[in-house]
Design a protein around this motif. Structure first.
Motif, PDB file in Angstrom:
ATOM      1  N   SER A 104       0.844  -1.188   0.000  1.00 43.05           N
ATOM      2  CA  SER A 104       0.000   0.000   0.000  1.00 43.05           C
ATOM      3  C   SER A 104       0.879   1.236   0.000  1.00 43.05           C
ATOM      4  CB  SER A 104      -0.922   0.029   1.227  1.00 43.05           C
ATOM      5  OG  SER A 104      -0.163   0.236   2.416  1.00 43.05           O
ATOM      6  N   VAL A 105       0.308   2.347  -0.439  1.00 44.03           N
ATOM      7  CA  VAL A 105       1.045   3.612  -0.425  1.00 44.03           C
ATOM      8  C   VAL A 105       1.440   3.968   1.007  1.00 44.03           C
ATOM      9  CG1 VAL A 105       0.853   6.100  -0.832  1.00 44.03           C
ATOM     10  CG2 VAL A 105      -0.008   4.490  -2.537  1.00 44.03           C
ATOM     11  N   GLU A 106       0.532   3.742   1.949  1.00 43.79           N
ATOM     12  CA  GLU A 106       0.818   4.034   3.359  1.00 43.79           C
ATOM     13  C   GLU A 106       2.019   3.240   3.859  1.00 43.79           C
ATOM     14  OE1 GLU A 106      -1.344   3.787   7.773  1.00 43.79           O
ATOM     15  OE2 GLU A 106      -2.412   3.112   5.988  1.00 43.79           O
ATOM     16  N   ASN A 107       2.059   1.951   3.525  1.00 43.56           N
ATOM     17  CA  ASN A 107       3.165   1.110   4.004  1.00 43.56           C
ATOM     18  C   ASN A 107       4.480   1.396   3.288  1.00 43.56           C
ATOM     19  OD1 ASN A 107       1.625  -0.149   5.947  1.00 43.56           O
ATOM     20  ND2 ASN A 107       1.066  -1.876   4.646  1.00 43.56           N
ATOM     21  N   ASN A 109       5.234   4.502   2.371  1.00 51.53           N
ATOM     22  CA  ASN A 109       5.618   5.756   3.031  1.00 51.53           C
ATOM     23  C   ASN A 109       6.244   5.528   4.399  1.00 51.53           C
ATOM     24  OD1 ASN A 109       5.193   8.044   1.366  1.00 51.53           O
ATOM     25  ND2 ASN A 109       2.974   7.834   1.582  1.00 51.53           N
ATOM     26  N   ASN A 110       5.691   4.562   5.150  1.00 49.73           N
ATOM     27  CA  ASN A 110       6.245   4.325   6.494  1.00 49.73           C
ATOM     28  C   ASN A 110       7.388   3.312   6.492  1.00 49.73           C
ATOM     29  OD1 ASN A 110       5.158   1.669   6.575  1.00 49.73           O
ATOM     30  ND2 ASN A 110       3.244   2.382   7.511  1.00 49.73           N
ATOM     31  N   LYS A 111       7.815   2.916   5.267  1.00 52.14           N
ATOM     32  CA  LYS A 111       8.990   2.054   5.064  1.00 52.14           C
ATOM     33  C   LYS A 111       8.799   0.603   5.497  1.00 52.14           C
ATOM     34  CE  LYS A 111      11.246   5.794   3.839  1.00 52.14           C
ATOM     35  NZ  LYS A 111      11.499   6.100   2.416  1.00 52.14           N
ATOM     36  N   SER A 112       7.568   0.206   5.846  1.00 54.10           N
ATOM     37  CA  SER A 112       7.364  -1.184   6.249  1.00 54.10           C
ATOM     38  C   SER A 112       7.246  -2.117   5.038  1.00 54.10           C
ATOM     39  CB  SER A 112       6.119  -1.309   7.135  1.00 54.10           C
ATOM     40  OG  SER A 112       4.956  -0.880   6.442  1.00 54.10           O
ATOM     41  N   TYR A 113       6.733  -1.590   3.929  1.00 58.80           N
ATOM     42  CA  TYR A 113       6.687  -2.357   2.679  1.00 58.80           C
ATOM     43  C   TYR A 113       7.851  -1.888   1.821  1.00 58.80           C
ATOM     44  CZ  TYR A 113       4.823  -4.765  -1.447  1.00 58.80           C
ATOM     45  OH  TYR A 113       4.650  -5.607  -2.525  1.00 58.80           O
ATOM     46  N   LYS A 114       8.830  -2.752   1.660  1.00 59.54           N
ATOM     47  CA  LYS A 114      10.100  -2.350   1.054  1.00 59.54           C
ATOM     48  C   LYS A 114      10.216  -2.724  -0.427  1.00 59.54           C
ATOM     49  CE  LYS A 114      12.327  -2.896   5.555  1.00 59.54           C
ATOM     50  NZ  LYS A 114      12.311  -1.470   5.867  1.00 59.54           N
ATOM     51  N   ILE A 115       9.134  -3.259  -0.978  1.00 55.09           N
ATOM     52  CA  ILE A 115       9.171  -3.689  -2.380  1.00 55.09           C
ATOM     53  C   ILE A 115       8.759  -2.497  -3.246  1.00 55.09           C
ATOM     54  CG2 ILE A 115       8.506  -5.500  -3.988  1.00 55.09           C
ATOM     55  CD1 ILE A 115       9.785  -6.473  -1.345  1.00 55.09           C
ATOM     56  N   ALA A 116       9.681  -1.564  -3.435  1.00 54.08           N
ATOM     57  CA  ALA A 116       9.366  -0.320  -4.140  1.00 54.08           C
ATOM     58  C   ALA A 116      10.529   0.105  -5.025  1.00 54.08           C
ATOM     59  CB  ALA A 116       9.033   0.786  -3.139  1.00 54.08           C
ATOM     60  N   ILE A 143      -2.346  14.510  -8.917  1.00 59.67           N
ATOM     61  CA  ILE A 143      -2.511  13.523  -9.991  1.00 59.67           C
ATOM     62  C   ILE A 143      -1.724  12.259  -9.664  1.00 59.67           C
ATOM     63  CG2 ILE A 143      -2.051  13.025 -12.427  1.00 59.67           C
ATOM     64  CD1 ILE A 143      -2.508  15.978 -13.031  1.00 59.67           C
ATOM     65  N   ILE A 144      -0.501  12.430  -9.195  1.00 59.90           N
ATOM     66  CA  ILE A 144       0.364  11.280  -8.886  1.00 59.90           C
ATOM     67  C   ILE A 144      -0.232  10.434  -7.775  1.00 59.90           C
ATOM     68  CG2 ILE A 144       2.611  10.628  -7.926  1.00 59.90           C
ATOM     69  CD1 ILE A 144       3.760  13.074  -9.429  1.00 59.90           C
ATOM     70  N   GLN A 145      -0.674  11.068  -6.701  1.00 57.10           N
ATOM     71  CA  GLN A 145      -1.197  10.314  -5.558  1.00 57.10           C
ATOM     72  C   GLN A 145      -2.564   9.702  -5.848  1.00 57.10           C
ATOM     73  OE1 GLN A 145       1.217  12.387  -1.871  1.00 57.10           O
ATOM     74  NE2 GLN A 145      -0.963  12.793  -2.076  1.00 57.10           N
ATOM     75  N   LYS A 146      -3.384  10.403  -6.623  1.00 57.00           N
ATOM     76  CA  LYS A 146      -4.689   9.856  -6.980  1.00 57.00           C
ATOM     77  C   LYS A 146      -4.526   8.597  -7.834  1.00 57.00           C
ATOM     78  CE  LYS A 146      -9.185  11.141  -8.893  1.00 57.00           C
ATOM     79  NZ  LYS A 146      -9.994  12.221  -9.529  1.00 57.00           N
ATOM     80  N   ALA A 147      -3.441   8.547  -8.605  1.00 58.21           N
ATOM     81  CA  ALA A 147      -3.168   7.382  -9.452  1.00 58.21           C
ATOM     82  C   ALA A 147      -2.562   6.219  -8.666  1.00 58.21           C
ATOM     83  CB  ALA A 147      -2.251   7.786 -10.597  1.00 58.21           C
ATOM     84  N   GLY A 148      -2.256   6.441  -7.374  1.00 54.22           N
ATOM     85  CA  GLY A 148      -1.750   5.363  -6.539  1.00 54.22           C
ATOM     86  C   GLY A 148      -0.249   5.326  -6.363  1.00 54.22           C
ATOM     87  N   TYR A 149       0.409   6.446  -6.642  1.00 54.97           N
ATOM     88  CA  TYR A 149       1.867   6.511  -6.504  1.00 54.97           C
ATOM     89  C   TYR A 149       2.244   7.562  -5.453  1.00 54.97           C
ATOM     90  CZ  TYR A 149       1.245   4.168 -10.967  1.00 54.97           C
ATOM     91  OH  TYR A 149       0.830   3.302 -11.943  1.00 54.97           O
ATOM     92  N   ILE A 150       3.541   7.662  -5.170  1.00 54.27           N
ATOM     93  CA  ILE A 150       4.017   8.593  -4.153  1.00 54.27           C
ATOM     94  C   ILE A 150       4.779   9.721  -4.833  1.00 54.27           C
ATOM     95  CG2 ILE A 150       5.519   8.854  -2.149  1.00 54.27           C
ATOM     96  CD1 ILE A 150       4.996   5.852  -1.605  1.00 54.27           C
ATOM     97  N   ALA A 151       4.325  10.944  -4.630  1.00 57.84           N
ATOM     98  CA  ALA A 151       4.998  12.106  -5.195  1.00 57.84           C
ATOM     99  C   ALA A 151       6.267  12.404  -4.406  1.00 57.84           C
ATOM    100  CB  ALA A 151       4.068  13.315  -5.173  1.00 57.84           C
ATOM    101  N   THR A 152       7.288  12.888  -5.090  1.00 53.95           N
ATOM    102  CA  THR A 152       8.562  13.184  -4.430  1.00 53.95           C
ATOM    103  C   THR A 152       8.845  14.678  -4.355  1.00 53.95           C
ATOM    104  OG1 THR A 152       9.793  12.990  -6.516  1.00 53.95           O
ATOM    105  CG2 THR A 152       9.539  10.988  -5.190  1.00 53.95           C
ATOM    106  N   LYS A 153       8.020  15.483  -5.026  1.00 53.45           N
ATOM    107  CA  LYS A 153       8.235  16.936  -5.034  1.00 53.45           C
ATOM    108  C   LYS A 153       6.963  17.673  -4.656  1.00 53.45           C
ATOM    109  CE  LYS A 153      11.874  17.235  -8.558  1.00 53.45           C
ATOM    110  NZ  LYS A 153      12.242  17.834  -9.871  1.00 53.45           N
ATOM    111  N   GLU A 154       7.137  18.796  -3.987  1.00 55.30           N
ATOM    112  CA  GLU A 154       6.025  19.691  -3.670  1.00 55.30           C
ATOM    113  C   GLU A 154       6.127  20.900  -4.591  1.00 55.30           C
ATOM    114  OE1 GLU A 154       3.680  19.300  -1.408  1.00 55.30           O
ATOM    115  OE2 GLU A 154       4.416  17.682  -0.118  1.00 55.30           O
TER     116      GLU A 154
END
Length: 273
Positions: A104-107, A109-116, A143-154
């Motif tokens: 999940s995106v949440e996992n 982000n919190n580094k518990s899911y490392k398959i990224a 757009i990036i987050q709605k599509a299910g990904y993690i944005a790296t820039k603000e």
């Protein structure tokens, strides 16, 4: 009657045994696919040949050439297992937890899911339209987050009204997100034309190097040999890899090591997991 009943039980037991012993049908992406490259690297599915690590996915694995084909193949094969971009996950397949952690995106982000892995964009030359689009794409957090990904820039990039055409080529995993970003950009800059050519990451890099595309989509780490050709890299987003199986498969969790053994051909039956 008793013999008949016992015979039925034996038959059911044999059927269950056969079902449990069903062969695993691994499905992989083609050579050149960034998703395959990232998968091989993350799960360490490699072997050493002449001092160099190379892809060690079993030659018995079925090969597909796009994310869409992978999903359709898994959805139609009860014994299959494969891998896709997390952002491309559909409800007609099931994503497995890895070592007890759900993708999940949440996992991520919190580094518990490392398959990224990173979704990378590569360029060799530049022009005002390319720079404007890249600034828009990499800062379009919604757009990036709605599509299910993690944005790296603000940022809130103000689009310029620059006329011209961009050709973007490469990874089929990045293509759905890029299509959304291109649609958003053309909505605010109607003078721009953007053509997206879906293929694979290696083709994306080569298209930029050969001058056939302005921007290449690469869903794996860019190799030093590619960087040596004069290309530049920037991260578009972070994406998880999801290990997927047919929805009728009873398994919900799998270890990272078990995934490796399946795709190297060491584990061939579901009841051996």
């Amino acid at each position: 009657m008793k013999k008949y009943f016992l015979g039925m039980l034996a038959g059911l037991s044999l059927t269950a045994s056969v079902a449990m012993a069903e062969n695993i049908h691994p499905i992989t992406r083609e050579m050149g696919s960034g998703t395959r490259g990232a998968f091989v690297e993350i799960f360490n599915i490699t072997k050493e040949v002449r001092g160099k690590k190379i892809d060690a996915i079993s030659t018995s694995a079925e090969v597909t050439n796009s994310t869409g084909v992978m999903i359709a193949s898994i959805a139609n094969s009860k014994s299959s297992i494969g891998y896709i971009s997390l952002g491309s996950l559909k409800d007609n397949v099931k994503a497995l937890s890895i070592d007890g952690v759900a993708p999940s995106v949440e996992n991520i982000n919190n580094k518990s899911y490392k398959i990224a892995r990173n979704f990378n964009l590569v360029t060799k030359s530049t022009n005002p339209l390319m720079e404007d689009f890249l600034n828009y794409a990499t800062t379009s957090k919604d757009i990036i987050q709605k599509a299910g990904y993690i944005a790296t820039k603000e940022g809130n990039h103000k689009v310029s009204q620059i006329e011209g055409k961009l050709v973007i080529a490469g990874s089929s995993s990045i293509t759905p997100l890029m299509e959304k970003l291109a649609e958003g950009y053309k909505g605010v800059n109607k003078k721009a034309t953007i053509e997206i050519l879906q293929s694979d990451s290696t083709t994306g890099v080569n298209s930029v190097v050969d001058g056939l595309a302005d921007i290449g989509m690469v869903s794996r780490d860019v190799k030093q040999a590619e960087l040596d050709k004069g290309i530049k890299v920037q991260v578009l987003a972070v994406d998880g890899l999801a290990i997927i199986v047919n929805k009728e498969n009873k398994i919900d969790n799998i270890s990272k090591e078990a995934v490796k053994k399946i795709f190297t051909g060491e584990t061939k039956e579901w009841d051996k997991l």
